[in-house]
Design a protein around this motif. Structure first.
Motif, mmCIF file in Angstrom:
data_model
loop_
_atom_site.group_PDB
_atom_site.id
_atom_site.type_symbol
_atom_site.label_atom_id
_atom_site.label_comp_id
_atom_site.label_asym_id
_atom_site.label_seq_id
_atom_site.Cartn_x
_atom_site.Cartn_y
_atom_site.Cartn_z
ATOM 1 N N ALA A 28 11.770 20.845 -7.567
ATOM 2 C CA ALA A 28 10.657 20.240 -6.811
ATOM 3 C C ALA A 28 11.152 19.617 -5.509
ATOM 4 C CB ALA A 28 9.944 19.192 -7.663
ATOM 5 N N HIS A 72 15.295 22.321 -3.687
ATOM 6 C CA HIS A 72 14.993 23.707 -3.330
ATOM 7 C C HIS A 72 14.055 23.786 -2.129
ATOM 8 C CE1 HIS A 72 13.819 27.895 -3.594
ATOM 9 N NE2 HIS A 72 14.726 28.098 -4.526
ATOM 10 N N SER A 73 13.181 22.801 -2.014
ATOM 11 C CA SER A 73 12.222 22.777 -0.899
ATOM 12 C C SER A 73 12.721 21.915 0.256
ATOM 13 C CB SER A 73 10.874 22.237 -1.399
ATOM 14 O OG SER A 73 10.324 23.088 -2.381
ATOM 15 N N LYS A 86 6.205 16.425 0.700
ATOM 16 C CA LYS A 86 5.659 17.697 1.202
ATOM 17 C C LYS A 86 4.362 17.488 1.985
ATOM 18 C CE LYS A 86 8.084 20.218 -2.359
ATOM 19 N NZ LYS A 86 8.069 20.981 -3.617
ATOM 20 N N SER A 87 3.902 16.255 2.030
ATOM 21 C CA SER A 87 2.746 15.933 2.868
ATOM 22 C C SER A 87 3.144 14.943 3.962
ATOM 23 C CB SER A 87 1.610 15.372 2.009
ATOM 24 O OG SER A 87 1.106 16.389 1.167
ATOM 25 N N MET A 139 8.387 14.196 -9.223
ATOM 26 C CA MET A 139 7.301 15.088 -8.785
ATOM 27 C C MET A 139 6.419 14.408 -7.743
ATOM 28 S SD MET A 139 5.903 17.161 -12.128
ATOM 29 C CE MET A 139 5.597 15.752 -13.186
ATOM 30 N N VAL A 140 6.040 13.176 -8.019
ATOM 31 C CA VAL A 140 5.161 12.462 -7.074
ATOM 32 C C VAL A 140 5.884 12.260 -5.745
ATOM 33 C CG1 VAL A 140 3.941 10.294 -6.640
ATOM 34 C CG2 VAL A 140 3.808 11.364 -8.894
ATOM 35 N N LYS A 198 5.618 12.494 4.130
ATOM 36 C CA LYS A 198 6.229 11.184 3.892
ATOM 37 C C LYS A 198 7.736 11.317 3.655
ATOM 38 C CE LYS A 198 2.071 9.634 4.106
ATOM 39 N NZ LYS A 198 1.617 9.177 5.437
ATOM 40 N N PHE A 224 4.552 2.733 -5.046
ATOM 41 C CA PHE A 224 3.963 3.328 -6.247
ATOM 42 C C PHE A 224 4.920 3.180 -7.433
ATOM 43 C CE2 PHE A 224 2.556 5.680 -2.492
ATOM 44 C CZ PHE A 224 1.185 5.439 -2.554
ATOM 45 N N ASN A 225 4.432 2.518 -8.463
ATOM 46 C CA ASN A 225 5.200 2.421 -9.707
ATOM 47 C C ASN A 225 4.569 3.369 -10.717
ATOM 48 O OD1 ASN A 225 6.462 1.766 -12.090
ATOM 49 N ND2 ASN A 225 6.268 -0.449 -11.836
ATOM 50 N N GLY A 246 5.772 15.499 -3.903
ATOM 51 C CA GLY A 246 4.448 15.752 -3.339
ATOM 52 C C GLY A 246 4.191 14.928 -2.095
ATOM 53 N N LEU A 247 4.583 13.663 -2.136
ATOM 54 C CA LEU A 247 4.460 12.809 -0.952
ATOM 55 C C LEU A 247 5.285 13.384 0.203
ATOM 56 C CD1 LEU A 247 4.653 9.433 -2.863
ATOM 57 C CD2 LEU A 247 2.884 9.920 -1.157
ATOM 58 N N ASP A 252 0.815 -1.215 0.000
ATOM 59 C CA ASP A 252 0.000 0.000 0.000
ATOM 60 C C ASP A 252 0.842 1.255 0.000
ATOM 61 O OD1 ASP A 252 0.886 -0.785 2.527
ATOM 62 O OD2 ASP A 252 -0.589 0.483 3.533
ATOM 63 N N ARG A 253 2.120 1.119 0.280
ATOM 64 C CA ARG A 253 3.009 2.295 0.317
ATOM 65 C C ARG A 253 3.988 2.306 -0.862
ATOM 66 N NH1 ARG A 253 5.890 2.493 5.885
ATOM 67 N NH2 ARG A 253 4.923 0.562 6.576
ATOM 68 N N ASN A 258 7.813 12.426 -13.564
ATOM 69 C CA ASN A 258 6.688 12.231 -12.659
ATOM 70 C C ASN A 258 7.119 11.492 -11.399
ATOM 71 O OD1 ASN A 258 3.929 12.735 -12.172
ATOM 72 N ND2 ASN A 258 3.431 10.604 -12.625
#
Lengths: 329, 280
Positions: free
Chosen positions: A112, A115-116, A87-88, A80-81, A90, A69-70, A84-85, A66-67, A77
């Protein structure tokens, strides 16, 4: 120069270190370690861009489906993905080949992620000359590219002992980390009490002050092998392993270099823009001038072929180390 | 806070219109202070931002890091003038900060960076937004949060391959908590959009999105489309916003070259007067 007809033609394990005969190895230290540590760290997620098998992340997928991702063959991507994970909340471990991370997704790693200070941990497969698929798959300039990104940590582990520690350590290194992955049957070269520390070069072997090898990645293991072989010639060669490329341990490198009359700098990377460049910069700025030999790849694209053939032809194998130690060239 | 309680079923269109006008006022004053800016895009997206921040988004300016907040991602970093306007209108930023927009050393730079409170990602390197929105949507799902992710990007960003990689990812991972807001204003740096990106809505649908297409400067249509995007039906959502650059200020609407607007200091005053005259 290697004879293409007398050296084995099989590519063997995709991206595996080939000279493991007689050595203890561990299989898939990346995925197995990640799967284990993720049992107690629910914030860890794993991603790949269709390179789960060839990055060794599958044990994590099987343990924590469940954790995982392919994203398919979509490296931009992937990053990027992962960002995003991260930055929330993970910690995103992501994998594909080094060439695709560096050449294709560079902007995404820089902006992405780095820098962050996003908690993205990139395990970049087959760095340097570790596969027989030619320039499309050989990330021979990845260190040079990635060290240009601010706030990015870069690690090039030596063996399974260090690598397993790195897999765990990067979770707690703030921000984005680029690790040169070791896959398949990874040799165990360093003792159990070896301790990886981010940003610290480690003396693996203290020599007699004549010849010192400064190396990174599995070339440090090769340097150790060469140093042992040189004992029969009455030479006692020192080895400094620079496991963290960035931040670079300038003080550690300078201190080691000062103790040796002659230096050999070895890396599984071009000799331009990688470890050799970093060491020479550090020496120059410290006002140190020493005779030195660079072992690494030329500024070129490389061909297809078996690992043994390529390493021999492009002079990053044990005989190359022995020539450097014996003849100083 | 449960999803079923928010956002409200009905919207006060008059209030949202007033909010949009306030955003335009703030933007015009920022642009006049700097003397230039991406004002045309900002004026065009103002209605959407008003609908998002004052009707659709579950957020709390007092808790910008609230884990269960809905996320709004601005992929077009150069729309920063609009972002700062809505963040000030919503209470994340002070109105007093706005005059520093784009000035040297300002905390409100010409392109958005996530150091600014309320800004979720670094925008501006175009094609970076949607994929990060997918990652956030996945993280929220893992955390069993009912929060959603709204990602604005532009028709120009449909030139970027990364946008389509991300679109496929959103559909593959069934990110029904993700809403793509595609600002189709028809302009890019060199002038009109030239790459064959149309039909945008059909393409998004083909890529697996539940897609709506609206006049992005029609508040009622915006609110209606946003309401349709709340369904957790396994599909990511997209709203194709047909916006008019410079909307609300006819002189800017009429410009041939609207990507970056630079006019004389004396002209800004008359443009601000025009905004009030047209919308007062």
């Amino acid at each position: 120069m290697a004879d293409s007809q007398t050296i084995g033609n099989r590519t063997r394990g995709m991206g595996e270190i080939v000279d493991v005969a007689g050595k203890v190895t561990e299989t898939a230290p990346f995925g197995n370690t990640l799967a284990e540590m993720a049992k107690t760290r629910p914030e860890i997620v794993g991603l790949t861009a269709d390179m789960g098998r060839y990055s060794d992340i599958l044990p994590f997928r099987d343990a924590h489906p469940d954790r995982f991702f392919n994203v398919g063959m979509a490296e931009q991507n992937l990053i990027m993905v992962a960002a995003g994970l991260a930055k929330s909340g993970k910690i995103a471990y992501c994998t594909t080949y080094s060439v695709f991370i560096t050449r294709r997704a560079y902007d995404f790693v820089a902006i992405a992620c780095a820098h962050s200070m996003a908690n993205v941990k990139i395990f970049a497969g087959m760095p340097g000359l570790v596969n027989g698929y030619g320039a499309t798959h050989q990330a021979t300039e990845d260190i040079n590219m990635m060290r240009g990104i601010a706030d990015l940590t870069i690690i090039d582990p030596c063996d399974a002992t260090e690598f397993k520690q790195v897999v765990r350590a990067v979770a707690d290194i703030p921000g984005t980390v680029y690790v040169r992955n070791l896959r398949g049957k990874v040799p165990v070269e360093l003792p159990e009490d070896y301790r990886f520390e981010v940003g610290k070069a480690k003396v693996l072997r203290e020599g007699d002050g004549e010849i010192g090898i400064i190396s990174t990645g599995y070339m440090s293991a090769r340097g150790l092998d060469a140093a042992k072989m040189a004992e029969s010639d009455g030479k006692n060669v020192g080895v400094l392993h620079v496991g963290t490329i960035k931040p670079f341990d300038t003080a550690g490198v300078i201190a080691f270099a000062k103790r040796y009359k002659q230096l050999i700098i070895a890396e599984n990377h071009k000799t331009t823009g990688g470890l050799a460049t970093l060491v020479i910069e550090a020496l120059y700025e410290a006002g140190i001038q020493k005779p030195l030999v660079k072992i690494g790849l030329a500024d070129s694209f490389f061909e297809c072929g078996s690992q043994e053939y390529l390493e021999s032809k492009y002079a990053v194998d044990i005989p190359r180390f022995m020539t450097a130690i014996r003849d100083g060239v | 806070m449960l999803r079923s309680n928010f956002p409200p079923a009905t919207a006060n269109l008059e209030e949202l219109g007033a909010r949009a006008l306030n955003l335009r006022r703030k933007m015009m004053h920022m642009a006049s202070g700097k003397g230039e800016g991406y004002i045309a895009q900002g004026l065009g997206i103002a209605d959407c931002l008003a609908a998002i921040y004052f009707h659709e988004l579950r957020h709390d300016p007092a808790r910008p890091d609230w884990p269960d907040r809905d996320r709004f991602l601005l992929s077009t970093g150069h729309y920063s003038i609009a972002m700062y306007a809505v963040l000030a209108e919503a209470g994340y930023l002070s109105d007093d900060e706005l005059p520093t927009y784009g000035l040297n050393g300002s905390a409100l730079p010409m392109s958005t960076f996530d150091e600014t409170v309320g800004v979720e990602i670094v925008g501006g390197s175009l094609g970076h937004g949607l994929g990060q929105a997918v990652g956030m949507a996945l993280a929220l799902r893992l955390d069993k949060s009912s929060a959603r992710v709204f990602c604005e990007f532009s028709d120009g960003e449909l030139d970027e391959g990364s946008t389509w990689e991300a679109a496929m990812g959103a559909a593959t991972f069934k990110c029904d908590n993700l809403v793509a807001l595609i600002d189709c204003n028809g302009i890019q740096a060199d002038g009109p959009v030239t790459v064959a990106i149309e039909p945008v809505a059909d393409k998004m649908t083909a890529f697996g999105f539940e897609t709506y297409e609206v006049n992005g400067n029609d508040m009622a249509a915006l609110v209606d489309a946003l309401g349709k995007c709340r369904e957790p039906n396994g599909k990511p959502k997209a709203i194709v916003l047909r916006t008019t650059p410079g909307f609300g200020v006819p002189t800017i609407m009429a410009r041939d070259r609207a990507h970056f607007v630079r006019v004389g200091n004396d002209e800004w005053d008359s443009l601000i007067e025009e905004l009030e005259r047209e919308n007062g």
